[in-house]
Design a protein around this motif. Structure first.
Motif, mmCIF file in Angstrom:
data_model
loop_
_atom_site.group_PDB
_atom_site.id
_atom_site.type_symbol
_atom_site.label_atom_id
_atom_site.label_comp_id
_atom_site.label_asym_id
_atom_site.label_seq_id
_atom_site.Cartn_x
_atom_site.Cartn_y
_atom_site.Cartn_z
ATOM 1 N N GLY A 106 0.792 -1.221 0.000
ATOM 2 C CA GLY A 106 0.000 0.000 0.000
ATOM 3 C C GLY A 106 0.822 1.268 0.000
ATOM 4 N N SER A 107 2.129 1.158 0.291
ATOM 5 C CA SER A 107 2.997 2.336 0.221
ATOM 6 C C SER A 107 3.309 2.639 -1.244
ATOM 7 N N THR A 108 3.932 3.775 -1.500
ATOM 8 C CA THR A 108 4.259 4.148 -2.873
ATOM 9 C C THR A 108 5.761 4.336 -3.041
ATOM 10 N N VAL A 109 6.220 4.095 -4.261
ATOM 11 C CA VAL A 109 7.607 4.340 -4.644
ATOM 12 C C VAL A 109 7.587 5.410 -5.726
ATOM 13 N N SER A 110 8.216 6.542 -5.444
ATOM 14 C CA SER A 110 8.244 7.670 -6.383
ATOM 15 C C SER A 110 9.675 7.900 -6.861
ATOM 16 N N ASN A 111 9.898 7.744 -8.159
ATOM 17 C CA ASN A 111 11.240 7.894 -8.725
ATOM 18 C C ASN A 111 11.242 9.049 -9.721
ATOM 19 N N THR A 112 12.203 9.966 -9.578
ATOM 20 C CA THR A 112 12.264 11.175 -10.414
ATOM 21 C C THR A 112 13.606 11.273 -11.118
ATOM 22 N N VAL A 113 13.565 11.575 -12.409
ATOM 23 C CA VAL A 113 14.764 11.858 -13.184
ATOM 24 C C VAL A 113 14.714 13.335 -13.576
ATOM 25 N N ALA A 114 15.855 14.031 -13.508
ATOM 26 C CA ALA A 114 15.851 15.478 -13.733
ATOM 27 C C ALA A 114 17.050 15.913 -14.576
ATOM 28 N N PHE A 115 16.797 16.816 -15.516
ATOM 29 C CA PHE A 115 17.809 17.465 -16.342
ATOM 30 C C PHE A 115 18.648 18.370 -15.450
ATOM 31 N N THR A 116 19.974 18.307 -15.567
ATOM 32 C CA THR A 116 20.837 19.088 -14.676
ATOM 33 C C THR A 116 21.760 20.072 -15.390
ATOM 34 N N ALA A 117 22.030 19.877 -16.692
ATOM 35 C CA ALA A 117 22.987 20.776 -17.341
ATOM 36 C C ALA A 117 22.822 20.770 -18.853
ATOM 37 N N SER A 118 23.127 21.909 -19.462
ATOM 38 C CA SER A 118 23.225 22.050 -20.919
ATOM 39 C C SER A 118 23.875 23.381 -21.209
ATOM 40 N N ASP A 119 24.708 23.424 -22.260
ATOM 41 C CA ASP A 119 25.328 24.680 -22.651
ATOM 42 C C ASP A 119 24.381 25.557 -23.455
ATOM 43 N N ALA A 120 23.260 24.974 -23.894
ATOM 44 C CA ALA A 120 22.284 25.744 -24.672
ATOM 45 C C ALA A 120 21.186 26.270 -23.753
ATOM 46 N N PHE A 121 20.563 27.372 -24.184
ATOM 47 C CA PHE A 121 19.425 27.922 -23.459
ATOM 48 C C PHE A 121 18.202 27.044 -23.711
ATOM 49 N N ASP A 122 17.513 26.655 -22.638
ATOM 50 C CA ASP A 122 16.310 25.823 -22.742
ATOM 51 C C ASP A 122 15.082 26.697 -22.507
ATOM 52 N N PRO A 123 14.260 26.925 -23.526
ATOM 53 C CA PRO A 123 13.115 27.820 -23.374
ATOM 54 C C PRO A 123 11.911 27.177 -22.685
ATOM 55 N N ASN A 124 11.983 25.878 -22.425
ATOM 56 C CA ASN A 124 10.831 25.179 -21.856
ATOM 57 C C ASN A 124 11.270 24.342 -20.659
ATOM 58 N N ALA A 125 11.057 24.873 -19.460
ATOM 59 C CA ALA A 125 11.491 24.168 -18.249
ATOM 60 C C ALA A 125 10.467 23.131 -17.783
ATOM 61 N N SER A 126 9.281 23.113 -18.365
ATOM 62 C CA SER A 126 8.208 22.243 -17.871
ATOM 63 C C SER A 126 8.466 20.762 -18.144
ATOM 64 N N ASN A 127 9.355 20.445 -19.103
ATOM 65 C CA ASN A 127 9.626 19.037 -19.422
ATOM 66 C C ASN A 127 11.038 18.617 -19.027
ATOM 67 N N ASN A 128 11.615 19.330 -18.047
ATOM 68 C CA ASN A 128 12.994 19.050 -17.643
ATOM 69 C C ASN A 128 13.112 17.995 -16.546
ATOM 70 N N SER A 129 11.999 17.412 -16.128
ATOM 71 C CA SER A 129 12.028 16.314 -15.159
ATOM 72 C C SER A 129 10.807 15.439 -15.388
ATOM 73 N N ALA A 130 10.881 14.221 -14.882
ATOM 74 C CA ALA A 130 9.763 13.284 -14.999
ATOM 75 C C ALA A 130 9.739 12.393 -13.772
ATOM 76 N N THR A 131 8.541 12.034 -13.322
ATOM 77 C CA THR A 131 8.374 11.216 -12.125
ATOM 78 C C THR A 131 7.445 10.044 -12.414
ATOM 79 N N ASP A 132 7.810 8.877 -11.922
ATOM 80 C CA ASP A 132 6.972 7.681 -12.029
ATOM 81 C C ASP A 132 6.640 7.210 -10.615
ATOM 82 N N ILE A 133 5.349 6.976 -10.357
ATOM 83 C CA ILE A 133 4.896 6.558 -9.027
ATOM 84 C C ILE A 133 4.200 5.217 -9.127
#
Length: 194
Positions: free
Chosen positions: A123-150
């Motif tokens: 009944g407990s949950t496991v939440s795993n998150t992957v996240a973007f940490t670096a790029s030399d280019a400018f990223d205009p969209n921060a909303s897709n820089n991480s993802a979580t699976d529960i």
């Protein structure tokens, strides 16, 4: 003397040197293990996808997956052009991956297999998150820089109990065996001589 031009956008501020166009790359991350529940003591495999929707190539791209306490590292399959570091097999910690250059339109797929703690309560949950940490280019969209699976944890059922005889059943069985033994002995004594 170089001329700096600054302009704003929803994701931050871009500086252009001498009027030259800045490098821009929309780096995105997605992650799923394709299920909604995992079994305590079992394993699951996450598919992580790193994308570059442009308009430019990106260099110095990196992301990290910090495994939660109930997950331990088992294996990682990586695409070409990426370098990754992982925890030891059976340990928690960080999975870190980086690439020198990610071309426009790239879809980089990773397969991360982890073990689920056998003591994780049902009944407990496991939440795993992957996240973007670096790029030399400018990223205009921060909303897709991480993802979580529960996932919800399914507890391993306890082993079925081994049937045991009660004290009265043992007494009854002992009595039946004793009577049976006496009966057989009596029959042997009264058999007529041939």
């Amino acid at each position: 003397m170089k001329r700096l031009i600054a302009f704003g956008c929803s994701a931050g501020l871009v500086l252009l040197a001498g009027g030259a166009a800045a490098q821009t790359a929309d780096i995105g991350l997605a992650m799923t293990d394709g299920v909604t529940s995992v079994t305590a003591g079992g394993a699951t495999t996450y598919t992580i996808v790193m994308t570059n929707d442009g308009p430019d190539a990106a260099s110095g791209v990196a992301f990290v997956d910090t495994l939660p306490a109930r997950l331990t590292f088992t294996s990682l399959v990586t695409p070409g052009g990426w370098t990754c570091t992982t925890p030891a097999v059976g340990a928690s910690g960080q999975v870190q991956c980086s690439s020198g250059t990610v071309a426009v339109g790239t879809n980089s797929n990773f397969a991360l297999t982890v073990g689920v703690d056998a003591a994780a309560p049902g009944g407990s949950t496991v939440s795993n998150t992957v996240a973007f940490t670096a790029s030399d280019a400018f990223d205009p969209n921060a909303s897709n820089n991480s993802a979580t699976d529960i996932d919800t944890v399914i507890a391993v059922p306890p082993p079925a109990p081994v049937p045991t005889m009660t004290e009265w059943a043992m007494i009854l069985l002992t009595g039946v065996l004793a009577i049976s033994g006496l009966s057989m002995a009596s029959r042997r004594r009264v058999q007529p001589a041939r």
